[in-house]
Design a protein around this motif. Structure first.
Motif, PDB file in Angstrom:
ATOM      1  N   LYS A  79      58.258 -40.747  69.702  1.00  0.00           N
ATOM      2  CA  LYS A  79      57.491 -41.661  70.557  1.00  0.00           C
ATOM      3  C   LYS A  79      56.124 -41.885  69.917  1.00  0.00           C
ATOM      4  O   LYS A  79      55.288 -40.990  69.877  1.00  0.00           O
ATOM      5  CB  LYS A  79      57.343 -41.083  71.960  1.00  0.00           C
ATOM      6  N   GLU A  80      55.932 -43.079  69.401  1.00  0.00           N
ATOM      7  CA  GLU A  80      54.669 -43.430  68.739  1.00  0.00           C
ATOM      8  C   GLU A  80      53.738 -44.083  69.744  1.00  0.00           C
ATOM      9  O   GLU A  80      54.101 -45.071  70.389  1.00  0.00           O
ATOM     10  CB  GLU A  80      54.940 -44.391  67.587  1.00  0.00           C
ATOM     11  N   LEU A  81      52.545 -43.553  69.864  1.00  0.00           N
ATOM     12  CA  LEU A  81      51.541 -44.143  70.744  1.00  0.00           C
ATOM     13  C   LEU A  81      50.587 -44.995  69.925  1.00  0.00           C
ATOM     14  O   LEU A  81      50.129 -44.579  68.859  1.00  0.00           O
ATOM     15  CB  LEU A  81      50.750 -43.052  71.470  1.00  0.00           C
ATOM     16  N   GLY A  82      50.277 -46.181  70.416  1.00  0.00           N
ATOM     17  CA  GLY A  82      49.327 -47.053  69.732  1.00  0.00           C
ATOM     18  C   GLY A  82      47.972 -46.372  69.598  1.00  0.00           C
ATOM     19  O   GLY A  82      47.585 -45.565  70.449  1.00  0.00           O
ATOM     20  N   GLY A  83      47.244 -46.706  68.537  1.00  0.00           N
ATOM     21  CA  GLY A  83      45.983 -46.021  68.276  1.00  0.00           C
ATOM     22  C   GLY A  83      44.750 -46.888  68.449  1.00  0.00           C
ATOM     23  O   GLY A  83      43.655 -46.498  68.015  1.00  0.00           O
ATOM     24  N   SER A  84      44.885 -48.027  69.095  1.00  0.00           N
ATOM     25  CA  SER A  84      43.727 -48.919  69.270  1.00  0.00           C
ATOM     26  C   SER A  84      42.763 -48.359  70.316  1.00  0.00           C
ATOM     27  O   SER A  84      43.095 -47.465  71.100  1.00  0.00           O
ATOM     28  CB  SER A  84      44.192 -50.311  69.693  1.00  0.00           C
ATOM     29  N   ASP A  85      41.548 -48.909  70.342  1.00  0.00           N
ATOM     30  CA  ASP A  85      40.525 -48.465  71.293  1.00  0.00           C
ATOM     31  C   ASP A  85      40.998 -48.599  72.736  1.00  0.00           C
ATOM     32  O   ASP A  85      40.633 -47.791  73.595  1.00  0.00           O
ATOM     33  CB  ASP A  85      39.240 -49.278  71.107  1.00  0.00           C
ATOM     34  N   SER A  86      41.811 -49.629  73.011  1.00  0.00           N
ATOM     35  CA  SER A  86      42.250 -49.880  74.384  1.00  0.00           C
ATOM     36  C   SER A  86      43.388 -48.971  74.818  1.00  0.00           C
ATOM     37  O   SER A  86      43.628 -48.795  76.015  1.00  0.00           O
ATOM     38  CB  SER A  86      42.684 -51.351  74.535  1.00  0.00           C
ATOM     39  N   VAL A  87      44.101 -48.368  73.848  1.00  0.00           N
ATOM     40  CA  VAL A  87      45.265 -47.536  74.171  1.00  0.00           C
ATOM     41  C   VAL A  87      44.934 -46.045  74.179  1.00  0.00           C
ATOM     42  O   VAL A  87      45.446 -45.283  75.002  1.00  0.00           O
ATOM     43  CB  VAL A  87      46.411 -47.805  73.169  1.00  0.00           C
ATOM     44  N   ARG A  88      44.050 -45.610  73.291  1.00  0.00           N
ATOM     45  CA  ARG A  88      43.768 -44.169  73.160  1.00  0.00           C
ATOM     46  C   ARG A  88      43.363 -43.484  74.461  1.00  0.00           C
ATOM     47  O   ARG A  88      43.762 -42.332  74.687  1.00  0.00           O
ATOM     48  CB  ARG A  88      42.715 -43.925  72.078  1.00  0.00           C
ATOM     49  N   PRO A  89      42.592 -44.148  75.343  1.00  0.00           N
ATOM     50  CA  PRO A  89      42.236 -43.469  76.599  1.00  0.00           C
ATOM     51  C   PRO A  89      43.447 -43.090  77.457  1.00  0.00           C
ATOM     52  O   PRO A  89      43.326 -42.240  78.347  1.00  0.00           O
ATOM     53  CB  PRO A  89      41.357 -44.501  77.316  1.00  0.00           C
ATOM     54  N   TYR A  90      44.610 -43.704  77.180  1.00  0.00           N
ATOM     55  CA  TYR A  90      45.801 -43.441  77.986  1.00  0.00           C
ATOM     56  C   TYR A  90      46.795 -42.509  77.287  1.00  0.00           C
ATOM     57  O   TYR A  90      47.886 -42.270  77.804  1.00  0.00           O
ATOM     58  CB  TYR A  90      46.493 -44.770  78.328  1.00  0.00           C
ATOM     59  N   TRP A  91      46.433 -41.980  76.126  1.00  0.00           N
ATOM     60  CA  TRP A  91      47.332 -41.083  75.408  1.00  0.00           C
ATOM     61  C   TRP A  91      47.834 -39.945  76.296  1.00  0.00           C
ATOM     62  O   TRP A  91      49.014 -39.605  76.277  1.00  0.00           O
ATOM     63  CB  TRP A  91      46.613 -40.490  74.197  1.00  0.00           C
ATOM     64  N   CYS A  92      46.912 -39.354  77.051  1.00  0.00           N
ATOM     65  CA  CYS A  92      47.261 -38.152  77.823  1.00  0.00           C
ATOM     66  C   CYS A  92      48.345 -38.409  78.861  1.00  0.00           C
ATOM     67  O   CYS A  92      48.983 -37.461  79.341  1.00  0.00           O
ATOM     68  CB  CYS A  92      46.017 -37.568  78.489  1.00  0.00           C
TER      69      CYS A  92
END
Length: 210
Positions: A79-92
């Motif tokens: 499962k690859e999570l996007g690494g943009s500024d808008s996506v990183r806050p939702y990684w958790c």
């Protein structure tokens, strides 16, 4: 008549297998793996190449993407999570339920950019659901890096990321070496399979490697 012929053929196969002792190969275990890294680090390209796919026209991952990578020992559902500024806050919100973690670092970045990347990555790896899990750090774009792999490891104390984990790998990679990328996933698969077998022998759930 065709039905009875097929039935007889099936019975003959079962009888032959029981006499000769041959059995179909056991199904490969599936492991759920998380892949994180900053935008543009090369996560999507790495996964496509590891899966044997064309990686010439890759679009940035805007949310998350799941890629099944078949290895000799197992199937890695990454499962690859996007690494943009808008996506990183939702990684958790997307890190639970995995059995291993892949971190992709853009080696061609400046020290300042690498510093920002590790500031984002270190905290997420300390989350309870990821703490202690097997880890593979890919120092990607080594062919474009301004510093050698060992210098990056030393400066950013990557060994600290690996402390207290069941298993860890730190490997240098590049887009122009797809076979080396595949070998990285083979190594991770081998480690996961070994842990899976050990936990299975103990009667434990293979999702719990710690």
């Amino acid at each position: 008549m065709a039905y009875y012929c097929g039935l007889c053929f099936g019975l003959c196969r079962i009888l032959a297998n029981s006499i000769c002792g041959s059995r179909p190969p056991a199904p490969k275990p599936h492991f759920d793996v998380l892949c994180i890294g900053m935008g543009g680090a090369g996560k999507s390209t790495i996964l496509a190449l590891a899966a044997g796919e064309d990686a010439s026209n890759m679009d940035p991952t805007k949310g998350f993407n799941i890629k099944a990578i078949a290895t000799s020992k197992a199937i890695l559902n990454v499962k690859e999570l996007g690494g943009s500024d808008s996506v990183r806050p939702y990684w958790c919100k997307y890190i639970s339920g995995v059995q291993a973690v892949i971190v992709v670092v853009d080696s061609a970045s400046s020290r300042e950019e690498l510093g920002v990347a590790f500031e984002e990555i270190y905290p997420i790896l300390q989350e309870d659901s990821l703490s202690g899990l097997p880890l593979m750090v890919l120092l990607h774009k080594q062919d474009l890096a301004s510093e050698p792999e060992d210098a990056i490891q030393s400066h950013f104390d990557i060994n600290q990321l690996c402390e207290g984990r069941v298993n860890s790998l730190v490997l240098g990679t590049s887009h122009d070496s797809p076979q080396e990328l595949k070998q990285c996933f083979e190594e991770m698969s081998q480690h996961l399979h070994t842990l899976y077998a050990a936990n299975k022998d103990r009667g434990s759930q293979y999702k719990q490697f710690q």
